[in-house]
Design an enzyme around this catalytic site. Structure first.
Site, PDB file in Angstrom:
ATOM      1  CE  LYS A 118       0.828   4.337   5.682  1.00  0.00           C
ATOM      2  NZ  LYS A 118       1.407   3.296   5.433  1.00  0.00           N
ATOM      3  NE  ARG A 169       2.128  -0.458  -2.574  1.00  0.00           N
ATOM      4  CZ  ARG A 169       0.938  -0.909  -2.066  1.00  0.00           C
ATOM      5  NH1 ARG A 169       0.426  -2.225  -2.775  1.00  0.00           N
ATOM      6  NH2 ARG A 169       0.183  -0.589  -1.223  1.00  0.00           N
ATOM      7  NE  ARG A 195      -4.145   1.009  -2.959  1.00  0.00           N
ATOM      8  CZ  ARG A 195      -3.226   1.551  -1.952  1.00  0.00           C
ATOM      9  NH1 ARG A 195      -3.997   2.016  -0.788  1.00  0.00           N
ATOM     10  NH2 ARG A 195      -2.098   1.515  -2.147  1.00  0.00           N
ATOM     11  NE  ARG A 220       4.869   6.155   1.131  1.00  0.00           N
ATOM     12  CZ  ARG A 220       3.308   5.580   1.156  1.00  0.00           C
ATOM     13  NH1 ARG A 220       2.506   6.960   1.446  1.00  0.00           N
ATOM     14  NH2 ARG A 220       3.007   4.538   1.088  1.00  0.00           N
ATOM     15  NE  ARG A 248      -4.812  -2.129   0.708  1.00  0.00           N
ATOM     16  CZ  ARG A 248      -3.938  -1.079   1.229  1.00  0.00           C
ATOM     17  NH1 ARG A 248      -4.029  -0.409   2.295  1.00  0.00           N
ATOM     18  NH2 ARG A 248      -2.794  -0.567   0.434  1.00  0.00           N
TER      19      ARG A 248
HETATM   20  P1  ADP Z   1       0.263   2.362   0.906  1.00  0.00           P
HETATM   21  O1  ADP Z   1       0.617   2.716   2.203  1.00  0.00           O
HETATM   22  O2  ADP Z   1      -0.678   0.968   1.239  1.00  0.00           O
HETATM   23  O3  ADP Z   1       1.282   1.726  -0.209  1.00  0.00           O
HETATM   24  P2  ADP Z   1      -0.728   4.859  -0.059  1.00  0.00           P
HETATM   25  O4  ADP Z   1      -2.254   4.808  -0.366  1.00  0.00           O
HETATM   26  O5  ADP Z   1      -0.300   5.467   1.228  1.00  0.00           O
HETATM   27  O6  ADP Z   1      -0.447   3.202   0.094  1.00  0.00           O
HETATM   28  O7  ADP Z   1       0.164   5.005  -1.275  1.00  0.00           O
HETATM   29  C1  ADP Z   1       0.124   4.640  -2.638  1.00  0.00           C
HETATM   30  C2  ADP Z   1       1.120   4.995  -3.532  1.00  0.00           C
HETATM   31  O8  ADP Z   1       1.221   6.289  -3.666  1.00  0.00           O
HETATM   32  C3  ADP Z   1       2.582   4.821  -3.011  1.00  0.00           C
HETATM   33  O9  ADP Z   1       3.020   3.468  -3.301  1.00  0.00           O
HETATM   34  C4  ADP Z   1       3.326   5.969  -3.773  1.00  0.00           C
HETATM   35  O10 ADP Z   1       3.582   5.441  -5.266  1.00  0.00           O
HETATM   36  C5  ADP Z   1       2.318   6.894  -3.672  1.00  0.00           C
HETATM   37  N1  ADP Z   1       2.618   7.891  -2.593  1.00  0.00           N
HETATM   38  C6  ADP Z   1       1.861   8.218  -1.600  1.00  0.00           C
HETATM   39  N2  ADP Z   1       2.146   8.802  -0.780  1.00  0.00           N
HETATM   40  C7  ADP Z   1       3.615   9.484  -1.188  1.00  0.00           C
HETATM   41  C8  ADP Z   1       4.318  10.219  -0.751  1.00  0.00           C
HETATM   42  N3  ADP Z   1       4.611  10.942   0.427  1.00  0.00           N
HETATM   43  N4  ADP Z   1       5.596  10.270  -1.620  1.00  0.00           N
HETATM   44  C9  ADP Z   1       5.623   9.723  -2.644  1.00  0.00           C
HETATM   45  N5  ADP Z   1       4.571   8.917  -3.070  1.00  0.00           N
HETATM   46  C10 ADP Z   1       3.566   8.639  -2.379  1.00  0.00           C
END
Ligand code: ADP
Length: 190
Positions: free
Chosen positions: A14, A146, A134, A89, A128
């Protein structure tokens, strides 16, 4: 405004694809993960809260996430449109996004979902993790968590957009350019 939700499991691409779409369409890219990480870096109260969930591979609570996203949208009301990445999400977040867009007299145009098999996601995330810095990419247990959280809490959001006729699945395996082309074709057909 053009409003796109870019959807898909962790590691689907994404963030990578958003960069191309921003360049091409001049949309504002709002990634909740990136915003949380910038709060963690800045050591804000929100950052401390978010980190306690993110490091475990859990979702940050809806109330916190929705308020933060609403603030980010409010700061960009002059935008040509938005690409939401990592949001919504949960179904509660999808409902909140619809209300927020309604206050602007707008609505989500489409959910574009990058579809990638789970085994491939794990390989990409571990790779990654070697360079991203991270913590949630460095530990196979957190990666699995996750993916499990995605399947349980996030994947059902697809149905919310399907019910509105806004869901478009995009094969997320192939070259970065091929996937960008698929996304562009989908956006241009809206
Ligand atoms: P990825 O999609 O690779 O897991 P992101 O950077 O989108 O990485 O998200 C990293 C973390 O941030 C998620 O595992 C969650 O803990 C938190 N997070 C991101 N977006 C949301 C959301 N919309 N609602 C709740 N938690 C979120």
């Amino acid at each position: 405004m053009q409003i796109i939700v870019l959807f898909g499991p962790p590691g689907a691409g994404k963030g990578t694809q958003s960069e191309f779409l921003v360049e091409q369409y001049g949309l504002v890219h709002l990634s909740t993960g990136d915003i949380f990480r910038s709060h963690i870096k800045g050591q804000t109260v929100l950052g401390t809260t978010a980190k306690s969930y993110m490091d475990q591979g859990k979702l940050v609570p809806d109330a916190v996430t929705i308020e933060m996203l609403a603030d980010a949208v409010t700061q960009n009301t002059g935008a040509k449109g938005f690409i939401f990445d990592g949001f919504p999400r949960t179904e509660a977040q999808a409902i909140a996004l619809d209300s927020l867009m309604a206050t602007l007299g707008e609505c989500v145009d489409a959910m574009l979902a990058l579809e990638v098999p789970e085994a491939e996601l794990k390989v990409r995330l571990l790779e990654r993790g070697k360079t991203s810095g991270r913590p949630d990419d460095a530990d196979p247990n957190v990666i699995q968590k996750r993916i499990d959280v995605y399947n349980a809490e996030t994947a059902p959001v697809q149905k919310y957009y399907e019910a509105q006729g806004k869901f478009i699945g995009i094969p997320g395996v192939g070259s970065i350019q091929d996937i960008t082309n698929r996304l562009r074709a989908a956006i241009d057909s809206l």
